[in-house]
Design an enzyme around this catalytic site. Structure first.
Site: not given
Ligand SMILES: [Zn+2]
Ligand SMILES: [Zn+2]
Length: 383
Positions: A96, A101, A287, A357
């Site tokens: 990741h 995540d 995209y 985090e």
């Protein structure tokens, strides 16, 4: 709405679990399972197997109203993780490294909090866990799978982590990603002895000339043409028959996108023909750019400012030219794609990517605030 210390810890540990089981596009089986289990354990209506490994959750508010779609992409990259931690990737060669995540964890935390107070707001929240953002694109098949209906979606939001200071969120109107188109050009010449170039058509030279001219293309709106690979020949005294050029072409509006396609094609054909060679151009339109709706992005920025302070809702001068298939949602409904700070210097797609985090809790608090502001305001007006 409150994010308790316990919930924050629970979501961080969920993120670490997701981090340990990274999976490539459309193979996110374990990831999907974990998401489904968490949503169900929080009493949220779940549809799994949308576009293969996609998951859709639905939180119905206390009364009818508008429906907001919140999207997290869930796939990982084919990178061997270099970060040492107790939650290092358990899947060799997969990591990741783009923070998906974190996106999934933020959406799960947001889902938990909002489902607990579902009686207090009108309207609905659709939670979209989308596969394969990095590869073939999971947004289009999820839309084809009916994710914009039942109930119909009125607006969409997505985060992407970014190397901004923790505590900051970047929100701006208009184009916020680029169309990440790419080309593979096969140049065919005439091979022969390296000592007799006059008897050959050297595709390596054509490739070099094409590369030089492609890298000089200029446009009025932001764009990038990067040749990233040239392969041709095997040794020092043989002129090969062919050469291969690969590169990426990025733009933020359709007109420039078409112009770049035509220019790449014309330059390649011109240089090849001038030298007596030929070129096969495989040009892939991927995209489109994500376009943030002006009012919707303003509303998101206003909600974010209430949580993190106006000074932390930023606009960044340097335009990001990355792509994201969230654009398919943004083409259908007013939407906002916001960038969430997870620490300066944390380069996406790097084997050393190690997001802070603390960004997770900030992401959850801002997203919850926006959802409640949006549903309460629009549903009050809409009635
Ligand atoms: Zn990425
Ligand atoms: Zn990404």
């Amino acid at each position: 709405m409150k994010l308790s210390y316990e919930t924050e810890q629970e979501i961080i540990s969920l993120r670490r679990k997701l981090h340990q089981i990274p999976e490539l596009g459309f193979k996110e089986h374990a990831t999907s399972k974990l998401i489904v289990e968490y949503l169900q354990s929080n009493g949220i209506e779940v549809t799994s197997g949308v576009a293969g490994t996609g998951v859709v959750g639905l939180i119905r508010g206390g009364s009818d109203g508008k429906t907001l779609l919140l999207r997290a992409d869930i796939d990982a990259l084919p990178i061997e993780e270099a970060v040492r931690s107790e939650f290092k990737s358990k899947n060799p060669g997969v990591m990741h490294a783009c923070g998906h995540d974190i996106h999934a964890a933020i959406l799960l935390g947001t889902a938990k909090i909002l489902s607990e107070i579902r009686g207090s707001f009108a309207g609905n929240i659709k939670l979209v866990f989308q596969p394969a953002e990095e590869s073939d694109g999971g947004a289009e098949p999820m839309i084809a799978g009916g994710v914009m209906e039942n109930p119909a979606i009125d607006g969409a939001v997505a985060y992407h982590v970014a190397p901004l200071p923790v505590g900051q969120i970047e929100v701006q109107p208009g184009a916020v990603t680029a169309a990440p188109d790419y080309f593979i050009i096969h140049i065919r010449g005439k091979g022969g002895h390296g000592s007799a170039p006059e008897d050959c058509v050297n595709p390596v030279i054509i490739a070099a000339l094409v590369t030089k001219r492609l890298s000089e293309i200029k446009t009025e709106t932001p764009s990038v043409v990067s040749v990233c690979s040239i392969v041709g020949g095997t040794c020092e005294n043989v002129i090969p028959d062919s050469a291969l050029i690969k590169g990426t072409v990025r733009s933020v509006d359709e007109e420039t996108r078409q112009y770049l396609y035509n220019t790449v094609k014309n330059i390649t054909e011109e240089e090849s023909e001038k030298a007596g060679g030929k070129a096969d151009i495989q040009y892939n339109f991927r995209y489109p750019a994500v376009i943030n709706d002006e009012d919707f992005a303003k509303a998101f920025a206003a909600s974010a400012a209430k949580v993190i302070g106006q000074e932390n809702v930023v606009r960044v001068e340097k335009r990001s030219m990355v792509g994201d298939d969230f654009s398919y949602f943004s083409q259908l409904v007013p939407s906002c794609y916001a960038r969430l700070g997870i620490g300066i210097g944390n380069m996406l797609h790097s084997s050393n990517f190690n997001p802070d985090e603390r960004g997770i809790a900030i992401g959850i608090r801002v997203l919850c605030k926006f959802v409640l502001d949006y549903l309460n305001t629009t549903n009050a007006i809409g009635k």
